[in-house]
Design a protein around this motif. Structure first.
Motif, PDB file in Angstrom:
ATOM      1  N   ARG A  70      50.705  48.599   7.838  1.00 24.35           N
ATOM      2  CA  ARG A  70      49.739  48.394   6.742  1.00 24.35           C
ATOM      3  C   ARG A  70      48.494  47.673   7.240  1.00 24.35           C
ATOM      4  N   GLN A  71      48.085  48.024   8.441  1.00 21.58           N
ATOM      5  CA  GLN A  71      46.896  47.431   9.044  1.00 21.58           C
ATOM      6  C   GLN A  71      45.704  48.326   8.752  1.00 21.58           C
ATOM      7  N   LYS A  72      44.576  47.745   8.327  1.00 18.56           N
ATOM      8  CA  LYS A  72      43.396  48.515   7.981  1.00 18.56           C
ATOM      9  C   LYS A  72      42.280  48.286   9.008  1.00 18.56           C
ATOM     10  N   PRO A  73      41.638  49.371   9.469  1.00 20.25           N
ATOM     11  CA  PRO A  73      40.518  49.209  10.408  1.00 20.25           C
ATOM     12  C   PRO A  73      39.299  48.628   9.711  1.00 20.25           C
ATOM     13  N   GLY A  74      38.445  47.994  10.491  1.00 23.96           N
ATOM     14  CA  GLY A  74      37.215  47.428   9.950  1.00 23.96           C
ATOM     15  C   GLY A  74      36.039  47.777  10.835  1.00 23.96           C
ATOM     16  N   VAL A  75      34.908  47.165  10.543  1.00 26.48           N
ATOM     17  CA  VAL A  75      33.708  47.401  11.348  1.00 26.48           C
ATOM     18  C   VAL A  75      33.970  47.015  12.807  1.00 26.48           C
ATOM     19  N   GLY A  76      34.695  45.923  12.998  1.00 25.23           N
ATOM     20  CA  GLY A  76      35.001  45.485  14.348  1.00 25.23           C
ATOM     21  C   GLY A  76      35.833  46.493  15.111  1.00 25.23           C
ATOM     22  N   THR A  77      36.682  47.234  14.408  1.00 18.50           N
ATOM     23  CA  THR A  77      37.507  48.262  15.050  1.00 18.50           C
ATOM     24  C   THR A  77      36.626  49.362  15.629  1.00 18.50           C
ATOM     25  N   VAL A  78      35.664  49.817  14.825  1.00 16.89           N
ATOM     26  CA  VAL A  78      34.749  50.877  15.268  1.00 16.89           C
ATOM     27  C   VAL A  78      33.865  50.388  16.406  1.00 16.89           C
ATOM     28  N   LEU A  79      33.293  49.186  16.255  1.00 12.22           N
ATOM     29  CA  LEU A  79      32.411  48.654  17.286  1.00 12.22           C
ATOM     30  C   LEU A  79      33.160  48.381  18.581  1.00 12.22           C
TER      31      LEU A  79
END
Length: 212
Positions: A70-79
């Motif tokens: 149940r982990q959600k990606p964020g802006v930091g994931t993409v960057l």
């Protein structure tokens, strides 16, 4: 954008740049690649696919493991995906390859410590971790295990799997597998930026937004 958000954004970008630069330091030390790179090279050897392609495939598989956590990606994931590679290239361009063993050891040790600091910086900004660090924080949140234990367990598992696939292993590889977990465990609370909606808690990795 508030001053807090400006600071978080700056910390995220600095952390991601230092993350890639630290990888370049350890590569130039030529004492062994990280466990994830051992897995990537071993997988490339077995499949015949280029190392870069296998690295992306492994990253995708790791992201799929986020679903049951149940982990959600964020802006930091993409960057993380976009910036770590180029910053590593910058490091490789400016760093030489020391000849003396003591210099290589110092360069590797510095890279390892910088990797932990960089991880604390960009995860502490709370914009979302990268695929591999997100697996660590997801397991930590889901099962309540200490960050150092989770990270060490993941690195050790990846190292053994990569070695079985024929990936190269050096003393530096073992050092990363054993030490990066405790070092990240120390770094995360130092660089954590609490968000306004978070209740005050004693500082620690478990206060990471979305991972409690």
């Amino acid at each position: 954008m508030s001053l807090r958000d400006v600071w978080r954004s700056a910390q995220l970008m600095v952390g991601l740049f230092l993350y890639g630069f630290s990888l370049a330091m350890m590569i130039r030390a030529t004492l062994g690649v990280s466990p994830w790179d051992v897995l990537g090279q071993g997988s490339a050897l077995q499949t015949g696919l280029p190392f870069g392609v296998m690295t992306n495939i492994i990253g995708l598989i790791v992201l799929l493991l986020w679903i049951p956590l149940r982990q959600k990606p964020g802006v930091g994931t993409v960057l993380n995906v976009l910036l770590v590679g180029p910053s590593a290239e910058v490091g490789l361009a400016v760093l030489g390859e020391p000849e003396a063993l003591w210099a290589r050891i110092l360069l590797f040790a510095g890279g390892l410590v910088l990797l932990a600091v960089a991880t604390g910086l960009y995860i502490g900004a709370q914009y979302g971790p990268g695929p591999r660090d997100g697996l660590m924080t997801g397991v930590h949140r889901r099962f309540g295990l200490p960050i150092w234990l989770v990270r060490t367990g993941i690195e050790g598992t990846v190292l053994v799997l990569g070695w079985l696939l024929g990936g190269p292993v050096g003393l530096g590889t073992v050092a990363v597998a054993l030490l990066i977990g405790p070092l990240v465990h120390l770094a995360l609370p130092i660089f954590l930026i609490p968000l306004p909606e978070q209740r005050p808690q004693p500082p620690g990795p478990s206060t990471l937004h979305g991972y409690t």
